[in-house]
Design an enzyme around this catalytic site. Structure first.
Site, PDB file in Angstrom:
ATOM      1  N   LYS A 223     -31.976 -92.394 -66.583  1.00 52.17           N
ATOM      2  CA  LYS A 223     -30.705 -91.718 -66.839  1.00 52.17           C
ATOM      3  C   LYS A 223     -30.860 -90.202 -66.848  1.00 52.17           C
ATOM      4  CE  LYS A 223     -28.214 -95.612 -68.672  1.00 52.17           C
ATOM      5  NZ  LYS A 223     -27.724 -96.372 -69.819  1.00 52.17           N
ATOM      6  N   ARG A 257     -33.821-102.357 -71.375  1.00 53.39           N
ATOM      7  CA  ARG A 257     -33.266-102.548 -70.028  1.00 53.39           C
ATOM      8  C   ARG A 257     -33.834-101.466 -69.106  1.00 53.39           C
ATOM      9  NH1 ARG A 257     -29.000-100.688 -66.969  1.00 53.39           N
ATOM     10  NH2 ARG A 257     -27.978-102.231 -65.657  1.00 53.39           N
TER      11      ARG A 257
END
Ligand code: 8Y7
Length: 278
Positions: A223, A257
């Protein structure tokens, strides 16, 4: 603590679970288009299982900031062939990453066991009722706004208190719709309506959520807040992602994740060995 998803049962304490990401999309920011072909997505999924993934998360709609929504038929066309081919062929549960009840239902009918819902702040309970009926696992993720708007001006008085209140309220409403606490995992939703500072605070304060006695999911992989620290582009952010994963697990997270399964499994086993020696 138990996490139950149809016939799957995870009992904690146990080593943290690594949830491998399988994007079947043309536009994901970190691996968009690589696995749009179902056969390529299936191959990728099998490789992630071999690398030590405990769950596979199959998604057909990119939710990167500003991404356009995908029509239901198109999302079904992307994910169902992959889920059908994987179910029965792998020894780990399949999670479907979708906001749409109809896609979740079709995925469960095709062999998925978990619904990963980034839109858990929903008003109607159709999604929860079908999760309850299937006795599926459910990941309730916090998001402020929608993928189209969430990064324009994220704002909180206290981001940890806001996410915690969301978790508490969501567990109550899920129970009201027939979803047992054992079926639910909670995710603070890094990057979903959060500034870099909000993301770092939520990671630092994972321990504030453990008293809810539900498995905490953390998705930091690739991210942009990692790029903010490292300067690396999305597909080169694995080292920063490992730092987040190890920190999160040391602070109490139970499911990570990630795109980078092999490295994450290795780093988490090391982290847990250190923890066991404290
Ligand atoms: C997350 C997620 C995404 C996350 C959960 C990306 C679908 C963006 N991020 N689901 N999905 N948690 N539960 O970078 O953090 O993969 S999409």
């Amino acid at each position: 603590m138990i996490f139950r998803a149809r016939d799957w049962l995870f009992e904690f304490p146990r080593p943290a679970l690594v949830m491998g990401i399988v994007n079947v999309t043309p536009d994901s920011f970190s691996d968009g288009g690589r696995f749009l072909d179902p056969a390529a997505a299936v191959e990728h999924a099998l490789q992630l299982e071999a690398e030590g993934a405990a769950i596979l998360d199959i998604g057909g709609e990119s939710t990167r900031p500003g991404a356009a929504p995908v029509a239901e038929e198109e999302e079904l066309r992307r994910v169902l062939p992959v889920i059908r081919q994987l179910a029965g062929r792998i020894k780990i549960p399949i999670s479907v990453d979708t906001q749409k009840p109809a896609v979740a239902q079709a995925a469960l009918d095709s062999g998925a066991a978990i619904v990963n819902d980034i839109a858990a702040n929903r008003v109607d309970d159709a999604m929860w009722r079908l999760v309850a009926r299937a006795r599926a696992g459910y990941i309730a993720m916090h998001m402020q706004g929608t993928p189209q708007t969430m990064q324009s001006h994220p704002e909180y008085d206290n981001v940890v208190a806001a996410v915690r209140a969301f978790f508490v309220e969501r567990l109550e409403r899920l129970a009201g719709a027939g979803v047992a606490p054992e079926q639910v995992a909670l995710d603070c939703g890094l990057g979903f309506g959060k500034t870099v500072a909000h993301n770092l605070t939520l990671l630092a304060q994972q321990g504030q959520f453990t008293s809810l006695r539900r498995p905490l999911v953390v998705g930091a992989s690739r991210k942009s807040f990692i790029g903010h620290a490292s300067g690396e582009r999305a597909d080169q952010r694995w080292a920063g992602g490992l730092a987040c994963a190890c920190w999160a697990v040391a602070a109490g997270a139970r499911i990570i994740r990630t795109h980078d399964v092999r490295q994450t499994v290795e780093a988490l086993r090391m982290t847990e060995n250190i923890q066991a020696a404290t």
